[in-house]
Write a protein that holds these residues in place. Sequence first.
Motif, short mmCIF file in Angstrom:
data_model
loop_
_atom_site.label_atom_id
_atom_site.label_comp_id
_atom_site.label_asym_id
_atom_site.label_seq_id
_atom_site.Cartn_x
_atom_site.Cartn_y
_atom_site.Cartn_z
N ARG A 105 37.33 5.15 57.19
CA ARG A 105 37.88 4.18 58.14
C ARG A 105 39.36 3.99 57.87
O ARG A 105 39.80 3.94 56.73
N ARG A 106 40.10 3.84 58.95
CA ARG A 106 41.53 3.57 58.83
C ARG A 106 41.82 2.25 59.51
O ARG A 106 41.35 1.99 60.61
N TYR A 107 42.60 1.43 58.85
CA TYR A 107 42.99 0.15 59.42
C TYR A 107 44.21 0.33 60.29
O TYR A 107 45.11 1.11 59.97
N VAL A 108 44.27 -0.39 61.39
CA VAL A 108 45.38 -0.29 62.33
C VAL A 108 46.64 -0.88 61.71
O VAL A 108 47.73 -0.35 61.86
N VAL A 109 46.49 -1.97 61.00
CA VAL A 109 47.63 -2.66 60.40
C VAL A 109 47.90 -2.08 59.01
O VAL A 109 47.01 -2.11 58.15
N PRO A 110 49.09 -1.55 58.79
CA PRO A 110 49.41 -1.01 57.46
C PRO A 110 49.27 -2.08 56.39
O PRO A 110 49.69 -3.22 56.57
N GLY A 111 48.64 -1.74 55.29
CA GLY A 111 48.45 -2.68 54.19
C GLY A 111 47.23 -3.56 54.32
O GLY A 111 46.91 -4.31 53.41
N ALA A 112 46.53 -3.47 55.44
CA ALA A 112 45.36 -4.33 55.65
C ALA A 112 44.20 -3.95 54.75
O ALA A 112 43.39 -4.80 54.40
N GLU A 113 44.12 -2.69 54.36
CA GLU A 113 43.00 -2.25 53.53
C GLU A 113 42.93 -3.03 52.22
O GLU A 113 41.86 -3.50 51.82
N GLU A 114 44.06 -3.20 51.57
CA GLU A 114 44.08 -3.93 50.31
C GLU A 114 43.63 -5.38 50.50
O GLU A 114 42.86 -5.92 49.71
N GLY A 115 44.10 -5.99 51.57
CA GLY A 115 43.71 -7.37 51.87
C GLY A 115 42.23 -7.49 52.17
O GLY A 115 41.57 -8.44 51.72
N MET A 116 41.69 -6.55 52.93
CA MET A 116 40.27 -6.59 53.26
C MET A 116 39.40 -6.35 52.03
O MET A 116 38.35 -6.96 51.88
N GLN A 117 39.84 -5.46 51.15
CA GLN A 117 39.08 -5.21 49.93
C GLN A 117 39.09 -6.46 49.04
O GLN A 117 38.06 -6.81 48.45
N ALA A 118 40.23 -7.14 48.96
CA ALA A 118 40.31 -8.37 48.18
C ALA A 118 39.43 -9.45 48.81
O ALA A 118 38.74 -10.20 48.11
N PHE A 119 39.41 -9.52 50.15
CA PHE A 119 38.59 -10.48 50.87
C PHE A 119 37.11 -10.21 50.59
O PHE A 119 36.34 -11.12 50.31
N LYS A 120 36.71 -8.94 50.66
CA LYS A 120 35.32 -8.56 50.39
C LYS A 120 34.93 -8.98 48.97
O LYS A 120 33.87 -9.56 48.76
N ALA A 121 35.81 -8.69 48.01
CA ALA A 121 35.51 -9.04 46.62
C ALA A 121 35.34 -10.55 46.48
O ALA A 121 34.39 -11.02 45.83
N ARG A 166 37.30 -2.35 42.22
CA ARG A 166 36.34 -1.50 42.92
C ARG A 166 35.35 -2.36 43.71
O ARG A 166 34.14 -2.32 43.45
N PRO A 167 35.85 -3.13 44.69
CA PRO A 167 34.96 -4.04 45.42
C PRO A 167 33.86 -3.32 46.20
O PRO A 167 32.81 -3.91 46.45
N ASP A 168 34.08 -2.07 46.58
CA ASP A 168 33.04 -1.34 47.32
C ASP A 168 31.80 -1.10 46.47
O ASP A 168 30.71 -0.89 47.01
N ASP A 169 31.94 -1.13 45.17
CA ASP A 169 30.79 -0.89 44.29
C ASP A 169 29.75 -2.01 44.37
O ASP A 169 28.63 -1.84 43.91
N VAL A 170 30.10 -3.14 44.97
CA VAL A 170 29.14 -4.23 45.12
C VAL A 170 27.95 -3.78 45.97
O VAL A 170 26.85 -4.31 45.84
N LYS A 171 28.15 -2.75 46.78
CA LYS A 171 27.06 -2.28 47.63
C LYS A 171 25.87 -1.79 46.80
O LYS A 171 24.73 -1.91 47.23
N TYR A 172 26.12 -1.29 45.60
CA TYR A 172 25.02 -0.83 44.75
C TYR A 172 24.21 -2.01 44.21
O TYR A 172 23.00 -1.94 44.11
N GLU A 173 24.89 -3.10 43.90
CA GLU A 173 24.20 -4.30 43.44
C GLU A 173 23.38 -4.91 44.59
O GLU A 173 22.23 -5.31 44.40
#
Length: 97
Positions: A6-22, A36-43
């Motif tokens: 997935r690519r975010y339309v807004v540059p730099g949004a990926e980092e913010g979304m990952q922090a939000f998810k965490a 590594r906030p995506d690793d929460v999917k395994y838990e």
Amino acid sequence: MARKRRRYVVPGAEEGMQAFKADVMRREGYDVDPNRPDDVKYEVAEELGVPLQPGGNGDLKTESVGQVGGKIGGSMVREMVRLAEQQLAKKNQQAGE
């Protein structure tokens, strides 16, 4: 078949979304590595009884994988709605002053 990243339309949004998810998943009671906030999917998968593993999971049913993504995404959407409602209430309160 490889999954598109997935690519975010807004540059730099990926980092913010990952922090939000965490942040959201940490508040949901999960142990989240902020690096590594995506690793929460395994838990989440383990909690739901879905045998999700790093690497190939082609043998899993879409429904099972959707339960994992739904739990994470649903939590994030609920938090976004809560934040939006909070901002609207604050804006309405300021307009009424």
